[in-house]
Design a protein around this motif. Structure first.
Motif, short mmCIF file in Angstrom:
data_model
loop_
_atom_site.label_atom_id
_atom_site.label_comp_id
_atom_site.label_asym_id
_atom_site.label_seq_id
_atom_site.Cartn_x
_atom_site.Cartn_y
_atom_site.Cartn_z
N CYS A 68 -5.42 0.14 5.56
CA CYS A 68 -5.88 1.48 5.69
C CYS A 68 -7.32 1.67 4.91
CB CYS A 68 -4.92 2.53 5.60
SG CYS A 68 -4.37 2.58 3.82
N CYS B 44 -6.67 -1.36 0.18
CA CYS B 44 -5.70 -1.74 1.30
C CYS B 44 -6.46 -2.47 2.56
CB CYS B 44 -4.86 -0.64 1.69
SG CYS B 44 -3.75 -1.15 3.10
N CYS C 288 0.73 -1.19 0.14
CA CYS C 288 0.05 -0.07 0.09
C CYS C 288 0.96 1.37 0.05
CB CYS C 288 -0.79 -0.09 1.34
SG CYS C 288 -1.84 1.52 1.37
N CYS D 276 0.34 3.17 3.84
CA CYS D 276 0.66 2.56 5.02
C CYS D 276 1.87 1.37 4.92
CB CYS D 276 -0.55 1.91 5.76
SG CYS D 276 -1.23 0.43 5.10
ZN LIG Z 1 -2.74 1.18 3.47
#
Ligand SMILES: [Zn+2]
Ligand SMILES: [Zn+2]
Length: 361
Positions: free
Chosen positions: A24, A21, A7, A10
């Motif tokens: 997140c 993701c 991602c 994050c």
């Molecule tokens: Zn993420």
């Protein structure tokens, strides 16, 4: 070259088929040029000064990005799909989504190997996919390859149906990705063998592909494979005809390099002292393009045994339920040779892929 997909916000690892993701919840699109995920805002993102959009098949789980100057609103993978179930056949379209996921994985691997992908809409004989379902209108869809077009039966993405076929045909392994890797082998046999001496060498290993295919099918389905098939072939199906032996072996080349690449990206390696497998550690590589076939086969021998042991510890059958006998190793060596002879750079591949469609030739 693949690196671990993450991602962009994050840094969490995300699977290749992710739309969001898992950590997140950011909306993600996969960019085939850099092999990375980018965050999407209102279905678009900017990469190196250019706009990339979500694929128009995102509702059917395609997470690839579309370059602003690409023909149509479809990503490179979706563009290669020539025929698909009708828009109102939602049952078949759900199965299509699963198969398209396997196809995207295949295309990334072909790209990593530096193999040319000439789309069917650019050139006669170019690569394309007819992804249809036997369940749609009762007409049996025959899996196969003809003049660059690969046909798959989406009904086989149903586990019970595919598993029943696998058992009936006595196959140790049957998956949609496996079908794709086999059929694309037929395509590349014609693409990669361009001169008479390569064809002669190929015939010496796989047999004469000019023998009647019709007779071969009839014989195979009447008598089955010879009892001693495993002495020379990777599978029973490979014994049917020289075309099938090549495609079966090509599929294994993709199984082996693809799985070792994943192991390398994760960072899996076998410690000789702990594993008690042999004298030195086994460290899989992301690419074996510059390595002799012996390195590839050696790494695979130990890694596949390790993966089989992992599977057995979960009560599954072996990850790689095959034995690579010497004649098969020689066939794999030939395929390694023709695949690695003149790999295209990512730039060269993209130049082909994004050559404007309908260009007068
Ligand atoms: Zn993420
Ligand atoms: Zn797409």
């Amino acid at each position: 070259m693949s690196s671990q997909p993450r991602c962009p916000y994050c840094r969490q690892f995300v699977y290749l088929d992710a739309l969001r993701c898992p950590n997140c919840s950011a909306e993600l699109g996969f960019h085939i040029v850099t092999r990375q995920f980018y965050g999407l805002r209102q279905g678009r993102t900017e990469i190196e000064g250019q706009n990339w959009y979500a694929c128009s098949n995102r509702d059917w789980a395609c997470n690839w990005l579309v370059w602003e100057n690409a023909p149509a609103g479809r990503c490179f993978s979706c563009r290669l799909t020539r025929r698909r179930p009708a828009a109102d056949d939602t049952v078949a379209l759900e199965k299509l989504a699963k198969t398209e996921e396997a196809k995207r994985r295949l295309l990334l691997q072909l790209g990593d190997l530096g193999l040319p992908i000439i789309p069917w809409d650019l050139e006669k004989g170019g690569l394309g996919f007819d992804l249809l379902s036997s369940l749609s209108d009762g007409k049996q869809v025959r899996i196969g390859h003809a003049n660059g077009i690969i046909t798959l039966d989406l009904a086989e993405s149903l586990d019970d149906r595919r598993e029943a076929l696998r058992v009936r045909l006595g196959e140790p392994y049957r998956t949609m990705l496996g079908h794709l890797r086999h059929e694309v082998g037929h395509y590349y046999q014609n693409v990669l063998l361009s001169d008479e001496s390569s064809w002669a060498q190929c015939r010496g290993l796989f047999g004469d592909e000019r023998e009647s295919y019709k007779d071969a099918i009839a014989r195979h389905y009447k008598l089955g494979a010879p009892a001693d098939w495993h002495v020379n072939f990777i599978s029973e199906y490979a014994t049917m005809h020289a075309w099938e032996d090549f495609a079966e072996t090509f599929a294994h080349y993709l199984h082996i390099t693809g799985t070792l690449q994943t192991a390398a990206v994760i960072g899996i390696h076998l410690d000789a002292a702990v594993s008690n497998l042999r004298d030195t550690d086994v460290e899989p590589l992301e690419s074996y393009g510059r390595e002799p076939i012996q390195r590839l086969l050696n790494d695979w021998e130990w890694m596949s045994q390790a993966f089989n042991r992992i599977n057995r510890s979960m009560g599954f059958s072996d990850l790689y339920p095959f034995t690579l006998v010497e004649p098969v190793r020689e066939k794999l060596a030939f395929i390694h040779d023709i695949v690695t002879r003149a790999p295209l750079s990512p730039q060269e591949q993209l130049a082909i892929a994004f050559r404007p469609a309908h260009e007068p030739t």
